[in-house]
Enzyme design. Structure first.
Site, PDB file in Angstrom:
ATOM      1  CB  CYS A   2      14.617  -1.658  -4.245  1.00  0.00           C
ATOM      2  SG  CYS A   2      14.625  -2.670  -5.718  1.00  0.00           S
ATOM      3  NE  ARG A  27       9.904   1.788  -0.736  1.00  0.00           N
ATOM      4  CZ  ARG A  27      10.366   3.026  -0.592  1.00  0.00           C
ATOM      5  NH1 ARG A  27      10.158   3.671   0.531  1.00  0.00           N
ATOM      6  NH2 ARG A  27      11.008   3.616  -1.559  1.00  0.00           N
ATOM      7  CG  ASN A 103      17.133   0.144  -3.069  1.00  0.00           C
ATOM      8  OD1 ASN A 103      17.177  -1.068  -2.998  1.00  0.00           O
ATOM      9  ND2 ASN A 103      16.535   0.897  -2.159  1.00  0.00           N
ATOM     10  CD  GLU A 482      -6.333   5.837 -11.017  1.00  0.00           C
ATOM     11  OE1 GLU A 482      -6.164   5.304  -9.906  1.00  0.00           O
ATOM     12  OE2 GLU A 482      -5.389   6.025 -11.819  1.00  0.00           O
ATOM     13  CE  LYS A 486      -5.788   2.658  -8.555  1.00  0.00           C
ATOM     14  NZ  LYS A 486      -4.767   2.961  -9.559  1.00  0.00           N
ATOM     15  CD  GLU A 489      -2.329  -0.078 -10.766  1.00  0.00           C
ATOM     16  OE1 GLU A 489      -1.224   0.435 -10.522  1.00  0.00           O
ATOM     17  OE2 GLU A 489      -3.389   0.331 -10.249  1.00  0.00           O
TER      18      GLU A 489
END
Length: 609
Positions: A2, A27, A103, A482, A486, A489
């Site tokens: 946002c 973002r 936001n 992690e 990844k 994601e």
């Protein structure tokens, strides 16, 4: 997540608003929009990228000297044009009067929405933001600044807003509580934004608003009041945000580029390090470090996994009790508080809403000392902690964090060594060796990156799977977590990570020929135990994909695929072992044709709870 950009000027500000949105694209967002004052209110919105919004505006030809713009990551209401910002609110004659972007999340929006509907307001969206626009319109008394001061007192939750109205050209009013918002100062023009990067190339004179501030932005003046409506002065900072286009160079995606930037990023993180001294973390660090007897780390996502890794270091090397907690959980429970524990918050952006709220909560509970490990020196997190260490990773565009993670690990290792030295657990000889190993890290990483062709071959096989298990032990269990994060994601393959010793307590039931099992296998004290766990997988027909050290005596065989890292790196091994997991995720996603840099449903900087 946002982005907000607003402007009041004597020139057409549409190009500034659009360029600001472009700078905030990394973002993450699912819709975007611009509204301007040009005698009335005019708006363009899109559920595509900013480039499409730009084309839409160019075709309509609208322009204005006052306006606001927004990139939205959906919370209330699906990604759709009617839910995109800016939102309008009309007067009794049906003329659009108020334009607003927001936001954050308004927790009591349903209550206010019901009140406004009873008063005759019509809602076009499912968002909580439209409630604020109608509320400001309903309370408007001819002075927008005074109206917003009153309206925000009705709002519960977190917000950063920018609003203008038809009756007051050359005026934008902003307010913040729990979400970042700043002012950019110009010559005969002024700006609002959620991130200084949005204004790079337009102004470098930045004022950061504090919690509860409301700001009146006009052509030649900026007026700020605090949460009690008392006029306040906030310091002006010169901020040299990155203003140039970020060139991909020979890389296909920013994520790939950022994976390969890690040797340089770690070199920058270590810039000027000649020894493990408290002053690395701030002028007060020596005094603070002498007083603390424990560490409480708060973080989210990838940063949480870097903190989990650091727990092993801090306890085994520095001998200091360390607790690591997910920030969004910590802030809603009643923990036993040790006021002499150092609260460490870890965040790439320094604006992560849950981590900021957890930091505030920790202070309210009685914690006296705090340290931020962060990549952004101007962030709220750095401003609100007593001590800080900047990772200097540089701008990270890809949503899936890579170089931010390894530089966080590097910074946390420096913290470990500093505390170990102060507690008499590090000899001069050991300090010299650890410094030597740190300085060699960039070269060691280059050797790991050279394994990319071997990893690409694995990725072709992974791309046809829908599930994967990741295993690690001890210091490398968080690295397995992690790696799984990844993969899920960016490739959308369901992936889970476990301590390898936990396989027999449930996850082993999932192992079949169709379930690849990725194993992080450094040649450390747990390697023989890990080999036994790997045999458990092979006995059930599972396919093992093993990242091993060169001297770990693991060989490829039927159902066991091995890639050897060039060297074992002791306590710093996690920084090397995570890199092939990043490359595996990247090339698997590439083979599956997903949007690597902007994976679905995700945002880079999570500024809502």
């Amino acid at each position: 997540m946002c982005g907000i950009v607003g402007a009041v000027a004597q020139r057409n500000i549409v190009p500034i608003l659009l360029e600001g949105l472009r700078r905030l694209e990394y973002r993450g967002y699912d819709s975007c929009g611009v509204a301007v004052h040009n005698g009335g209110l005019q708006r363009a919105r899109s559920v595509s990228r900013v480039a499409e919004l730009d084309m839409q505006i160019a075709q309509s030809g609208f322009e204005g000297t006052t306006g606001i713009s927004h990139t939205r990551w959906a919370t209330h209401g699906a990604p759709a044009t009617n839910n995109a910002h800016p939102h309008f609110s009309p007067n009794r004659n049906g003329d659009q009067t108020v334009a607003l972007v927001h936001n954050g999340i308004i927790e009591n929006y349903e209550e206010i929405r019901s009140e406004l509907k009873a008063l005759g307001y019509q809602f076009e969206s499912q968002t909580d933001t439209e409630v604020i626009a109608h509320l400001v319109n309903h309370m408007y008394d001819g002075d927008l600044f005074r109206t917003v001061q009153k309206a925000v007192k009705r709002l519960h939750g977190a917000f950063a807003i920018a609003v203008f109205c038809k009756d007051e050209p050359h005026r934008v009013v902003g307010a913040r509580l729990g979400c970042p918002l700043l002012i950019g100062l110009g010559n005969g023009e002024n700006f609002l934004a959620s991130d200084a990067m949005a204004l790079a190339g337009t102004t470098d004179q930045i004022i950061y608003l504090e919690e509860g501030d409301v700001v009146d932005v006009q052509l030649n003046s900026v007026k700020i009041t605090d949460r009690n409506d008392i006029p306040v002065e906030r310091p002006v900072n010169t901020v040299h945000a990155y203003s140039g286009a970020i060139d991909l160079g020979p890389y296909r995606h920013y994520m790939q580029k950022e994976i390969f930037e890690q040797p340089r990023a770690i070199t920058d993180t270590l810039q000027g390090i000649e020894g493990f001294v408290p002053s690395l973390f701030g002028d007060k660090a020596a005094t603070v470090f002498e007083r603390i007897n424990a560490i409480q780390v708060l973080a989210c996502g990838t940063s949480y996994y870097s903190a989990m890794t650091a727990k092993y270091w801090l306890e085994s090397i520095a001998g200091i009790p360390t607790n690591v907690e997910i920030a969004s959980e910590y802030r809603y429970r009643t923990p036993a508080v040790n006021p002499d524990a150092l609260v460490v918050v870890v965040s790439q952006s320094g604006e992560t809403a849950d981590t900021l709220a957890a930091l505030k909560y920790a202070k309210e509970l009685g914690h006296k000392h705090s340290l931020a490990i962060c990549n952004v020196g101007t962030s709220a997190m750095v401003r609100e902690t007593e001590l800080s260490y900047l990772t200097r990773a540089g701008v990270e565009i890809g949503v899936a964090s890579t170089k931010a993670f390894t530089t966080q690990l590097t910074a946390l290792f420096l913290l470990t060594m500093t505390l170990a030295k102060m507690r008499g657990r590090l000899t001069p000889e050991q300090e010299h060796q650890h410094l030597k190993n740190l300085r060699h890290l960039p070269n060691a990483l280059q050797s790991v990156l050279a394994l990319e062709p071997n990893i690409i071959a694995w990725a072709e096989s992974f791309a046809r799977k829908e599930n994967a298990l990741f295993l690690g032990r001890g210091l490398h269990y968080p690295i397995a977590l992690e790696g799984a994060l990844k993969l899920k994601e960016i490739s959308y393959i369901h992936a889970e990570a476990y301590p390898a010793g936990e396989l027999k307590h449930g996850p082993l039931a999932l192992v079949t020929e169709e379930m690849p099992v990725v194993t992080v296998a450094p040649n450390d004290a747990l390697i023989e135990k890990l080999k036994s766990n790997m045999q458990e997988v092979r006995a059930r027909g599972g396919q093992l994909y093993v990242f091993a050290d060169s001297d770990s005596h693991l060989a490829s065989s039927e159902g066991v695929h091995v890639i050897r890292l060039p060297e074992h790196y002791g306590e710093l091994s996690p920084i090397l072992h995570v890199v092939p997991l990043q490359l595996l995720a990247y090339h698997t996603a590439l083979a599956r044709g997903t949007d690597v840099d902007k994976p679905r449903n995700l945002a880079k900087s999570v500024t809502v709870e």
